[in-house]
Design a protein around this motif. Structure first.
Motif, PDB file in Angstrom:
ATOM      1  N   THR A 254       0.823  -1.207   0.000  1.00  8.69           N
ATOM      2  CA  THR A 254       0.000   0.000   0.000  1.00  8.69           C
ATOM      3  C   THR A 254       0.860   1.261   0.000  1.00  8.69           C
ATOM      4  OG1 THR A 254      -0.133  -0.043   2.417  1.00  8.69           O
ATOM      5  CG2 THR A 254      -1.908  -1.141   1.208  1.00  8.69           C
ATOM      6  N   ASP A 255       2.187   1.068   0.023  1.00 14.23           N
ATOM      7  CA  ASP A 255       3.079   2.228   0.083  1.00 14.23           C
ATOM      8  C   ASP A 255       3.981   2.372  -1.141  1.00 14.23           C
ATOM      9  OD1 ASP A 255       4.623  -0.003   0.703  1.00 14.23           O
ATOM     10  OD2 ASP A 255       5.799   1.015   2.232  1.00 14.23           O
ATOM     11  N   HIS A 256       4.170   1.312  -1.921  1.00 16.15           N
ATOM     12  CA  HIS A 256       5.056   1.390  -3.090  1.00 16.15           C
ATOM     13  C   HIS A 256       4.338   1.032  -4.393  1.00 16.15           C
ATOM     14  CE1 HIS A 256       8.829   2.240  -1.094  1.00 16.15           C
ATOM     15  NE2 HIS A 256       8.605   1.271  -0.225  1.00 16.15           N
ATOM     16  N   ARG A 257       3.708  -0.122  -4.446  1.00 14.70           N
ATOM     17  CA  ARG A 257       3.141  -0.636  -5.699  1.00 14.70           C
ATOM     18  C   ARG A 257       1.624  -0.730  -5.684  1.00 14.70           C
ATOM     19  NH1 ARG A 257       6.722  -0.297  -9.928  1.00 14.70           N
ATOM     20  NH2 ARG A 257       8.793  -0.579  -9.062  1.00 14.70           N
ATOM     21  N   GLY A 258       1.016  -0.022  -4.739  1.00 16.96           N
ATOM     22  CA  GLY A 258      -0.433   0.009  -4.649  1.00 16.96           C
ATOM     23  C   GLY A 258      -0.852   1.070  -3.644  1.00 16.96           C
ATOM     24  N   THR A 259      -2.120   1.080  -3.335  1.00 16.53           N
ATOM     25  CA  THR A 259      -2.669   2.034  -2.367  1.00 16.53           C
ATOM     26  C   THR A 259      -3.524   1.253  -1.367  1.00 16.53           C
ATOM     27  OG1 THR A 259      -4.664   2.386  -3.686  1.00 16.53           O
ATOM     28  CG2 THR A 259      -2.787   3.869  -4.120  1.00 16.53           C
ATOM     29  N   SER A 260      -4.000   1.942  -0.344  1.00 18.17           N
ATOM     30  CA  SER A 260      -4.891   1.284   0.625  1.00 18.17           C
ATOM     31  C   SER A 260      -6.157   0.788  -0.066  1.00 18.17           C
ATOM     32  CB  SER A 260      -5.259   2.246   1.750  1.00 18.17           C
ATOM     33  OG  SER A 260      -4.105   2.573   2.485  1.00 18.17           O
ATOM     34  N   GLU A 261      -6.625   1.536  -1.039  1.00 18.14           N
ATOM     35  CA  GLU A 261      -7.835   1.167  -1.771  1.00 18.14           C
ATOM     36  C   GLU A 261      -7.601  -0.016  -2.713  1.00 18.14           C
ATOM     37  OE1 GLU A 261     -10.147   3.666  -4.898  1.00 18.14           O
ATOM     38  OE2 GLU A 261     -10.739   4.389  -2.911  1.00 18.14           O
TER      39      GLU A 261
ATOM     40  N   ARG B 231      -4.148  -4.155 -12.028  1.00 22.71           N
ATOM     41  CA  ARG B 231      -4.925  -2.985 -11.588  1.00 22.71           C
ATOM     42  C   ARG B 231      -4.139  -2.025 -10.681  1.00 22.71           C
ATOM     43  NH1 ARG B 231     -10.927  -3.225  -8.884  1.00 22.71           N
ATOM     44  NH2 ARG B 231     -11.307  -1.017  -9.108  1.00 22.71           N
ATOM     45  N   ALA B 232      -3.238  -2.569  -9.877  1.00 21.53           N
ATOM     46  CA  ALA B 232      -2.590  -1.770  -8.823  1.00 21.53           C
ATOM     47  C   ALA B 232      -1.483  -0.857  -9.357  1.00 21.53           C
ATOM     48  CB  ALA B 232      -2.024  -2.689  -7.747  1.00 21.53           C
ATOM     49  N   GLN B 233      -1.422   0.296  -8.737  1.00 22.31           N
ATOM     50  CA  GLN B 233      -0.371   1.267  -9.028  1.00 22.31           C
ATOM     51  C   GLN B 233      -0.168   2.108  -7.770  1.00 22.31           C
ATOM     52  OE1 GLN B 233      -0.379   3.022 -12.862  1.00 22.31           O
ATOM     53  NE2 GLN B 233       0.368   4.987 -12.128  1.00 22.31           N
ATOM     54  N   GLY B 234       1.100   2.402  -7.462  1.00 23.23           N
ATOM     55  CA  GLY B 234       1.393   3.193  -6.273  1.00 23.23           C
ATOM     56  C   GLY B 234       2.475   4.210  -6.551  1.00 23.23           C
ATOM     57  N   PRO B 235       2.989   4.847  -5.492  1.00 21.56           N
ATOM     58  CA  PRO B 235       4.019   5.874  -5.640  1.00 21.56           C
ATOM     59  C   PRO B 235       5.283   5.405  -6.379  1.00 21.56           C
ATOM     60  CG  PRO B 235       3.170   5.868  -3.403  1.00 21.56           C
ATOM     61  CD  PRO B 235       2.583   4.678  -4.097  1.00 21.56           C
ATOM     62  N   SER B 236       5.592   4.109  -6.307  1.00 26.11           N
ATOM     63  CA  SER B 236       6.778   3.587  -6.997  1.00 26.11           C
ATOM     64  C   SER B 236       6.457   3.099  -8.407  1.00 26.11           C
ATOM     65  CB  SER B 236       7.410   2.447  -6.197  1.00 26.11           C
ATOM     66  OG  SER B 236       7.886   2.933  -4.958  1.00 26.11           O
ATOM     67  N   GLY B 237       5.200   3.263  -8.840  1.00 26.20           N
ATOM     68  CA  GLY B 237       4.829   2.887 -10.194  1.00 26.20           C
ATOM     69  C   GLY B 237       3.849   1.734 -10.235  1.00 26.20           C
ATOM     70  N   PRO B 238       3.513   1.302 -11.469  1.00 24.09           N
ATOM     71  CA  PRO B 238       2.573   0.193 -11.641  1.00 24.09           C
ATOM     72  C   PRO B 238       3.110  -1.103 -11.046  1.00 24.09           C
ATOM     73  CG  PRO B 238       2.907   1.358 -13.717  1.00 24.09           C
ATOM     74  CD  PRO B 238       3.935   1.864 -12.750  1.00 24.09           C
ATOM     75  N   ASN B 239       2.207  -1.861 -10.438  1.00 24.93           N
ATOM     76  CA  ASN B 239       2.579  -3.138  -9.842  1.00 24.93           C
ATOM     77  C   ASN B 239       3.131  -4.096 -10.898  1.00 24.93           C
ATOM     78  OD1 ASN B 239       0.749  -5.396  -7.577  1.00 24.93           O
ATOM     79  ND2 ASN B 239       2.909  -5.170  -7.926  1.00 24.93           N
ATOM     80  N   ARG B 240       2.604  -4.026 -12.122  1.00 25.01           N
ATOM     81  CA  ARG B 240       3.080  -4.915 -13.183  1.00 25.01           C
ATOM     82  C   ARG B 240       4.565  -4.680 -13.480  1.00 25.01           C
ATOM     83  NH1 ARG B 240      -0.597  -2.572 -18.032  1.00 25.01           N
ATOM     84  NH2 ARG B 240      -1.997  -2.337 -16.286  1.00 25.01           N
ATOM     85  N   ASP B 241       5.028  -3.422 -13.350  1.00 23.81           N
ATOM     86  CA  ASP B 241       6.448  -3.128 -13.580  1.00 23.81           C
ATOM     87  C   ASP B 241       7.318  -3.868 -12.570  1.00 23.81           C
ATOM     88  OD1 ASP B 241       5.640  -1.483 -15.625  1.00 23.81           O
ATOM     89  OD2 ASP B 241       6.238   0.394 -14.640  1.00 23.81           O
TER      90      ASP B 241
END
Length: 186
Positions: free
Chosen positions: A39-46, A141-151
């Motif tokens: 929830t802090d790098h590759r995604g969010t709480s949501e 679907r997930a993306q966070g401050p460090s970029g897309p989770n797929r990356d």
């Protein structure tokens, strides 16, 4: 004083701290799994992303890299950095690290590794096992401050192949994520 740190996820391709040596190798008795929520790098709480953690697994090995950090100043800087970067990982273990598959003696003992435990009281972001399709859908679907989770997944797959490791779990998830992406582009 010398400190060793084992990286089995993004630490393989992005240490983020000064180190004196980097060894490719493995630890015994663990397998890499995409069970940790991010929830802090590759995604969010949501929409939490999924990152790897280690799960105890008899007879398994987990390939990665070990970083040697010497000097009190570099060690303290690395620890401070890692405590922030790995803050969603609630456990540290000290393991034996091997560089040769047939070796009976470790190349380095007492290598520190961060692990996200499955204990929901200590690790509120633990997502646990799911089907490859379900995990892949979350990663797409997930993306966070460090970029897309797929990356993260694709970089891990590439980094593992570069060190000569074909991790079936990682490769199967990458294949499934690519399938979902290509179907959504049709």
């Amino acid at each position: 004083m010398v400190m060793w740190v084992f990286g089995y996820g993004s630490l393989i391709w992005k240490a983020g701290f000064n180190y004196d040596d980097r060894l490719v190798g493995f630890i015994n008795g663990y397998r890499r799994v995409f069970y940790q929520g991010s929830t802090d790098h590759r995604g969010t709480s949501e929409y939490p992303g999924r990152t790897v953690t280690l799960e105890p697994a008899e007879g398994e090995v987990c390939w990665g890299v070990a970083y040697k950090i010497s000097g009190k100043e570099d060690e303290q800087t690395a620890l401070t950095y890692l405590e922030v970067r790995e803050k969603q990982y609630d456990k540290k273990a000290y393991v034996d690290f091997y560089t040769e598959p047939k070796a009976s003696t470790p190349a380095v003992s007492g290598v520190m590794v961060y692990i996200a435990s499955s204990d929901k009281k200590l690790n509120r972001n633990y997502l646990g096992p799911a089907s490859d399709e379900e995990i892949a859908k979350q990663i797409v679907r997930a993306q966070g401050p460090s970029g897309p989770n797929r990356d993260y997944l694709f970089q891990l797959e590439k980094a593992l192949l570069q060190i000569g490791c074909e991790d079936r779990h990682v490769m199967d998830l990458a294949k499934e994520v690519r399938r979902i992406i290509s179907e959504s582009e049709l």
